[in-house]
Design an enzyme around this catalytic site. Structure first.
Site, PDB file in Angstrom:
ATOM      1  N   TYR A  93       0.843  -1.190   0.000  1.00 23.23           N
ATOM      2  CA  TYR A  93       0.000   0.000   0.000  1.00 23.23           C
ATOM      3  C   TYR A  93       0.881   1.243   0.000  1.00 23.23           C
ATOM      4  O   TYR A  93       1.593   1.523   0.963  1.00 23.23           O
ATOM      5  CB  TYR A  93      -0.923   0.031   1.218  1.00 23.23           C
ATOM      6  CG  TYR A  93      -1.870  -1.138   1.357  1.00 23.23           C
ATOM      7  CD1 TYR A  93      -2.241  -1.912   0.258  1.00 23.23           C
ATOM      8  CD2 TYR A  93      -2.397  -1.479   2.602  1.00 23.23           C
ATOM      9  CE1 TYR A  93      -3.105  -2.980   0.396  1.00 23.23           C
ATOM     10  CE2 TYR A  93      -3.277  -2.547   2.749  1.00 23.23           C
ATOM     11  CZ  TYR A  93      -3.617  -3.305   1.644  1.00 23.23           C
ATOM     12  OH  TYR A  93      -4.478  -4.372   1.794  1.00 23.23           O
ATOM     13  N   HIS A 161      -0.329 -12.096   1.234  1.00 22.86           N
ATOM     14  CA  HIS A 161      -1.338 -11.236   0.616  1.00 22.86           C
ATOM     15  C   HIS A 161      -2.012 -11.902  -0.575  1.00 22.86           C
ATOM     16  O   HIS A 161      -3.225 -11.785  -0.774  1.00 22.86           O
ATOM     17  CB  HIS A 161      -0.668  -9.923   0.193  1.00 22.86           C
ATOM     18  CG  HIS A 161      -1.597  -8.773   0.088  1.00 22.86           C
ATOM     19  ND1 HIS A 161      -1.165  -7.465   0.047  1.00 22.86           N
ATOM     20  CD2 HIS A 161      -2.951  -8.694   0.023  1.00 22.86           C
ATOM     21  CE1 HIS A 161      -2.209  -6.650  -0.050  1.00 22.86           C
ATOM     22  NE2 HIS A 161      -3.293  -7.371  -0.069  1.00 22.86           N
ATOM     23  N   SER A 241     -13.297  -4.959   2.583  1.00 21.33           N
ATOM     24  CA  SER A 241     -14.333  -4.295   1.779  1.00 21.33           C
ATOM     25  C   SER A 241     -15.740  -4.710   2.213  1.00 21.33           C
ATOM     26  O   SER A 241     -16.587  -5.053   1.382  1.00 21.33           O
ATOM     27  CB  SER A 241     -14.138  -4.586   0.285  1.00 21.33           C
ATOM     28  OG  SER A 241     -12.937  -4.012  -0.188  1.00 21.33           O
ATOM     29  N   PRO A 242     -16.037  -4.669   3.523  1.00 24.42           N
ATOM     30  CA  PRO A 242     -17.359  -5.104   3.996  1.00 24.42           C
ATOM     31  C   PRO A 242     -18.491  -4.148   3.635  1.00 24.42           C
ATOM     32  O   PRO A 242     -19.661  -4.499   3.783  1.00 24.42           O
ATOM     33  CB  PRO A 242     -17.171  -5.189   5.516  1.00 24.42           C
ATOM     34  CG  PRO A 242     -16.133  -4.154   5.796  1.00 24.42           C
ATOM     35  CD  PRO A 242     -15.177  -4.231   4.638  1.00 24.42           C
ATOM     36  N   GLY A 244     -18.610  -3.004   0.541  1.00 24.93           N
ATOM     37  CA  GLY A 244     -18.615  -3.087  -0.917  1.00 24.93           C
ATOM     38  C   GLY A 244     -17.832  -1.964  -1.571  1.00 24.93           C
ATOM     39  O   GLY A 244     -18.316  -1.329  -2.503  1.00 24.93           O
ATOM     40  N   GLY A 246     -17.308   0.853  -0.493  1.00 23.81           N
ATOM     41  CA  GLY A 246     -18.045   2.097  -0.298  1.00 23.81           C
ATOM     42  C   GLY A 246     -19.379   2.151  -1.016  1.00 23.81           C
ATOM     43  O   GLY A 246     -20.210   3.015  -0.716  1.00 23.81           O
ATOM     44  N   PHE A 247     -19.615   1.234  -1.932  1.00 24.05           N
ATOM     45  CA  PHE A 247     -20.827   1.291  -2.743  1.00 24.05           C
ATOM     46  C   PHE A 247     -22.079   1.084  -1.895  1.00 24.05           C
ATOM     47  O   PHE A 247     -23.122   1.717  -2.127  1.00 24.05           O
ATOM     48  CB  PHE A 247     -20.763   0.247  -3.856  1.00 24.05           C
ATOM     49  CG  PHE A 247     -21.653   0.538  -5.022  1.00 24.05           C
ATOM     50  CD1 PHE A 247     -21.265   1.430  -6.007  1.00 24.05           C
ATOM     51  CD2 PHE A 247     -22.886  -0.083  -5.149  1.00 24.05           C
ATOM     52  CE1 PHE A 247     -22.090   1.704  -7.096  1.00 24.05           C
ATOM     53  CE2 PHE A 247     -23.716   0.189  -6.229  1.00 24.05           C
ATOM     54  CZ  PHE A 247     -23.316   1.082  -7.200  1.00 24.05           C
TER      55      PHE A 247
END
Length: 369
Positions: A93, A161, A241-242, A244, A246-247
């Protein structure tokens, strides 16, 4: 918002225990943020006890638009104040800058933190992508470099990873076992691995956690055997990414809502017809959230946390990413949201398995390997 849960065991400080033994003592599991008691329920990832909710730090340095390091450091420090002491980073990152950022933010508060980082997505200092690397000599070098960047003596949870399909996983995990024995890492995990790979790694060195994308619009682990394998072997599951990407927050109504350099602009789920179909799913979730008096993000997180209580599932800990204090506080409040059986049924109907349109990544060749 639903009535606050009765808080479980408090968590503030990282575990102690002898490296290599799997032994965990809890003498340091006390609240220690400014001397104030913290009330965050905990979960067990194998033998590692962590808060029920963690913090993904990736977006603070790359991928999600412009970085603001000062705000990012404030966000990490506020997370510790709130008992969100399970922090997730990786060497790739930035590259490398995110580990340095996290290291600065936790300076003087190391004992409060359960710190996870990752190796395997090799990148150059110029940001170039070299490839997936699971060679034992690289694992050892990567660990030493991460320890230096983070400014710490030991990594609590060190993930592979991505799986290097050119190197037997037994060789990679032999190196991880050596790192545990040397006291450089306490526990080892793996990300985006298939069940057979998880089993092979676990036979060499206990896998403490599997980290894979999981949310109301990415329910693949329920069907591909990953959750079942974790439950069978006593391995914890960490959901990245729980929300989504940010979606599921409902705040992204057009691709134009994203910064020009936001990587989601190239994600298949944010493209054309897929975007439109996914908006319908999000609106169904948001409607339920409004009825409960919570935000869509909080409902999405509460759903992920609830999956750990379902029969046949392992412990499940989401690590939503954010780079702003306000969103951190909103996400943390999701731990108070209680979902009834009817809520869970309605969410299953609103976002059934396979409902999301589009692949998770433009190139899916490195996941579930």
């Amino acid at each position: 918002m639903g009535s606050p849960r009765r808080w479980g065991e408090r968590i503030g400080c990282a575990l102690s225990g002898r490296a290599g033994t799997g032994e965990v003592t809890r003498d340091r599991f006390v609240a220690c943020a400014g001397g104030q008691e913290q009330g965050m329920q905990t979960r067990e990832l194998g033998a590692l006890r962590v808060p029920a909710l963690g913090l993904g730090c990736m977006g603070m340095s790359e991928f999600y638009g412009t970085a603001d390091e000062a705000e990012a450091e404030r966000t990490i420090q506020r997370a510790l104040d709130l008992g969100v002491t399970f922090l997730d980073t990786a060497d790739m990152y930035g590259p490398f800058t995110n580990e340095r950022l996290v290291g600065r933010a936790i300076a003087g508060r190391r004992d409060e933190v359960v710190l996870a980082t990752k190796f395997g997505n090799e990148r150059g200092e110029d940001g170039s992508r070299i490839g997936i690397n699971g060679r034992p000599d690289y694992v050892r070098r990567a660990c030493d470099a991460s320890l230096q960047r983070l400014g710490i003596d030991v990594i609590d949870l060190y993930y592979q990873h991505r799986v290097d399909t050119t190197v037997p996983v037994e060789e990679t995990w032999g190196a991880l076992r050596e790192l545990v024995e040397a006291g450089k890492i306490r526990f080892a995990g793996i990300s985006e691995a298939a069940p057979e790979t998880i089993r092979r790694a676990h036979a060499v060195q206990p896998v403490t956690a599997v980290q894979t994308e999981y949310s109301l619009w990415t329910r693949d682990p329920e069907d591909d055997g990953v959750l079942a394998t974790c439950a069978e072997l006593g391995i914890g599951f960490v959901a990245y990414s729980p929300i989504g990407r940010g979606f599921l927050s409902g705040q992204i109504r057009s691709v134009d809502d994203l910064a020009p350099d936001d990587f989601r602009r190239h994600n298949p789920r944010f493209q054309g017809e897929a975007f439109a179909r996914n908006l319908e799913l999000v609106d169904r979730v948001r409607e339920i959230a409004e009825e409960k008096g919570v935000t869509a993000s909080q409902l999405a997180l509460a759903w992920v946390m609830a999956q750990g209580g379902r029969e046949g599932n392992p412990a499940v800990v989401p690590i939503p990413g954010t780079k702003r204090v306000a969103y951190l506080e909103e996400n943390t409040a999701a731990a108070d949201v209680e979902l009834t059986g009817d809520d869970l049924r309605r969410l299953d109907e609103a976002a059934p398995r396979g409902a999301a349109a589009g692949d998770r990544y433009p190139d899916m060749s490195s996941v579930h390997r």
